[in-house]
Design a protein around this motif. Sequence first.
Motif, PDB file in Angstrom:
ATOM      1  N   ARG A  62       4.320  -1.445  10.603  1.00 59.57           N
ATOM      2  CA  ARG A  62       3.179  -0.745  10.032  1.00 59.57           C
ATOM      3  C   ARG A  62       3.583   0.290   9.000  1.00 59.57           C
ATOM      4  O   ARG A  62       2.901   1.269   8.805  1.00 59.57           O
ATOM      5  CB  ARG A  62       2.369  -0.110  11.144  1.00 59.57           C
ATOM      6  N   ARG A  63       4.685   0.042   8.362  1.00 55.19           N
ATOM      7  CA  ARG A  63       5.163   0.977   7.346  1.00 55.19           C
ATOM      8  C   ARG A  63       4.341   0.819   6.078  1.00 55.19           C
ATOM      9  O   ARG A  63       4.239  -0.262   5.515  1.00 55.19           O
ATOM     10  CB  ARG A  63       6.637   0.709   7.048  1.00 55.19           C
ATOM     11  N   ALA A  64       3.734   1.879   5.653  1.00 53.32           N
ATOM     12  CA  ALA A  64       2.950   1.857   4.416  1.00 53.32           C
ATOM     13  C   ALA A  64       3.442   2.999   3.535  1.00 53.32           C
ATOM     14  O   ALA A  64       3.791   4.073   4.023  1.00 53.32           O
ATOM     15  CB  ALA A  64       1.478   2.033   4.719  1.00 53.32           C
ATOM     16  N   VAL A  65       3.489   2.737   2.246  1.00 49.64           N
ATOM     17  CA  VAL A  65       3.926   3.769   1.301  1.00 49.64           C
ATOM     18  C   VAL A  65       2.968   3.788   0.119  1.00 49.64           C
ATOM     19  O   VAL A  65       2.286   2.810  -0.172  1.00 49.64           O
ATOM     20  CB  VAL A  65       5.362   3.517   0.789  1.00 49.64           C
ATOM     21  N   PHE A  66       2.913   4.917  -0.542  1.00 50.85           N
ATOM     22  CA  PHE A  66       2.145   5.039  -1.765  1.00 50.85           C
ATOM     23  C   PHE A  66       2.978   4.433  -2.895  1.00 50.85           C
ATOM     24  O   PHE A  66       4.207   4.526  -2.886  1.00 50.85           O
ATOM     25  CB  PHE A  66       1.838   6.505  -2.078  1.00 50.85           C
ATOM     26  N   PRO A  67       2.323   3.817  -3.861  1.00 49.36           N
ATOM     27  CA  PRO A  67       3.076   3.198  -4.963  1.00 49.36           C
ATOM     28  C   PRO A  67       4.046   4.168  -5.635  1.00 49.36           C
ATOM     29  O   PRO A  67       5.149   3.780  -6.002  1.00 49.36           O
ATOM     30  CB  PRO A  67       1.986   2.750  -5.934  1.00 49.36           C
ATOM     31  N   ARG A  83      13.563  -0.745  16.055  1.00 48.16           N
ATOM     32  CA  ARG A  83      13.787  -0.690  14.611  1.00 48.16           C
ATOM     33  C   ARG A  83      12.871  -1.677  13.896  1.00 48.16           C
ATOM     34  O   ARG A  83      12.201  -1.334  12.927  1.00 48.16           O
ATOM     35  CB  ARG A  83      15.250  -1.005  14.280  1.00 48.16           C
ATOM     36  N   LEU A  84      12.810  -2.891  14.411  1.00 48.39           N
ATOM     37  CA  LEU A  84      11.940  -3.902  13.814  1.00 48.39           C
ATOM     38  C   LEU A  84      10.463  -3.536  13.973  1.00 48.39           C
ATOM     39  O   LEU A  84       9.668  -3.718  13.058  1.00 48.39           O
ATOM     40  CB  LEU A  84      12.211  -5.276  14.441  1.00 48.39           C
TER      41      LEU A  84
END
Length: 61
Positions: free
Chosen positions: A24-29, A18-19
């Motif tokens: 490397r979690r990336a999201v769009f604004p 889970r950690l």
Amino acid sequence: MKNGRDRLVLVSAEEFFRLKSRDRRAVFPEELSNAELELIAKAEVPAEYAALDAEMKGYAL
């Protein structure tokens, strides 16, 4: 401890993965919620990192 840092931490495999998945979690604004955007806007840099502002002066995207 070694060099002032912990050397070993025991967690379940489930917690480890889970950690690790958050690494490397990336999201769009546009994927951020209004609440998340508000938190980012209100965030303050800790005083010990204020010197880094000088390195960014004049930097343009």
